[in-house]
Write a protein that holds these residues in place. Sequence first.
Motif, PDB file in Angstrom:
ATOM      1  N   HIS A 176       1.118  -1.555  -0.339  1.00 54.11           N
ATOM      2  CA  HIS A 176       0.282   0.139  -0.585  1.00 54.11           C
ATOM      3  C   HIS A 176       0.637   1.306  -0.152  1.00 54.11           C
TER       4      HIS A 176
ATOM      5  N   LYS B 289      -9.550  -2.371   1.309  1.00 57.19           N
ATOM      6  CA  LYS B 289      -8.709  -1.633   0.584  1.00 57.19           C
ATOM      7  C   LYS B 289      -8.933  -0.499  -0.319  1.00 57.19           C
TER       8      LYS B 289
ATOM      9  N   VAL C 208      -6.248   1.315  -3.947  1.00 57.10           N
ATOM     10  CA  VAL C 208      -5.520   0.566  -4.480  1.00 57.10           C
ATOM     11  C   VAL C 208      -6.679   0.835  -5.584  1.00 57.10           C
TER      12      VAL C 208
ATOM     13  N   GLU D  71      -5.425  -5.974  -4.359  1.00 61.49           N
ATOM     14  CA  GLU D  71      -3.990  -5.907  -5.243  1.00 61.49           C
ATOM     15  C   GLU D  71      -3.672  -6.003  -6.721  1.00 61.49           C
TER      16      GLU D  71
ATOM     17  N   LEU E 230      -2.338  -3.839  -9.941  1.00 62.97           N
ATOM     18  CA  LEU E 230      -1.562  -3.393  -9.302  1.00 62.97           C
ATOM     19  C   LEU E 230      -0.568  -3.678 -10.399  1.00 62.97           C
TER      20      LEU E 230
END
Length: 420
Positions: A67, A101, A104, A138, A141
């Motif tokens: 993060h 989260k 993200v 995530e 990403l």
Amino acid sequence: MLLVIPSNQSEQSYSVSTGLTSTMLRGVAHGAKDTFTLLSTRSQCCNPGLIFSSVRPEAASRSFLIHSSYTTDTKSREENKKTIESLYSLSVDIKKIRRLKEWVLLQDVAYVKEIAGILQEMGADETAVANILERCPEAILRTPEEINSQRALWQLVCQNEKQLIKLIEQFPESFFTTKHHQNQKANITFFQELGLKNNIITRFLTSAPHIFYNPVEKNKNVIETLQRNYLNLGGSEANMKIWILKLLSQNPFILLKNSTTIQENLEFLQKNDFTDHEVLQLLSKLKGFIFQLNSTTMQKSMLFSKSVFNCSDQELKELVLKCPALLYYSVPVLEERLEGLLKEGISIAQIRETPMVLELTTQIVQYRIKKLSALGYDVKSGNLESLNGTKKDFEVTYGKIQSKKERPIFNPVAPIHIED
């Protein structure tokens, strides 16, 4: 052995009788604590029941590091509309991602369609893709190149892509952690050369991924230390490979420890008069958990047990060999379980006769006593063997007692009534 009770805390402080109360147990615990303050200031909780979950904070830390490498400010930034639209098109629950989260969704660059495409190539349907991205957002990403490299890596130990996608569905975080790719690859090769089967390695990848993040040299060093000590303790060369593989299969987290800790713990047992054969016996019973303890905590636990059971050094050693829980559970855990047994009317003498009962939580003991009592079986008047064992073991014991109770008593001299 090194377990010496101070003379000023002799029989009055440490003798424990059948009527031992929880207050007295706490006194024993504090006495042990005071004794070891002089020996060491190190302290660590050692409940093996928690060992496997102890790496969870590391996983959370890893997520935080991921993060922080993208953004540290969620309030002043807006969500990436393109990312949101792409996730919506895949039927992903955006609210769930926002709740868990949100960071993200704030990143400028994401590869939603590309990652979804790779998962679909491997056989994931729309529902599976959505579930994976909700559980591990995530993943979007990661670059397609990173995911394809990870895909090729896991295929080294998976039977086919059907098995691979099933593993990703169950353990997405393990798969999408691509930072240690080279270490993962080197360690997979090392484990295969060591003789571990691919199904065991896949289990490690999903349930103990951190061992693959180590440099392969570190894991080799730990294995070599184990092999050397196994031979030094009298183990045979012929059985060494089987012993190592079994130890790793039972507890791969051994590899997260350094060789110095392993050496220190083995030396602690030897200094306390356990023979080489007995040390090997403990290693097998403890399934490697001993390497996740430290000498200070083991010493405290042994002193506590010696005080409670009022036994000699030799008797204590025999109790530990019979019930390794006396070695690896911390004093507070042992104290709690003893108190629970005493409240049920069980005596110290009974516990000493069957110390394995301390491997059970207080809740399990209470449940089993209640079930046996319903059959008229009084554990307070006999041994505690009926309480011991796994859930399956207890069910077998309970079934035998139940069938014995229900079986009619046969009287060989009773008259036989025959109808005309």
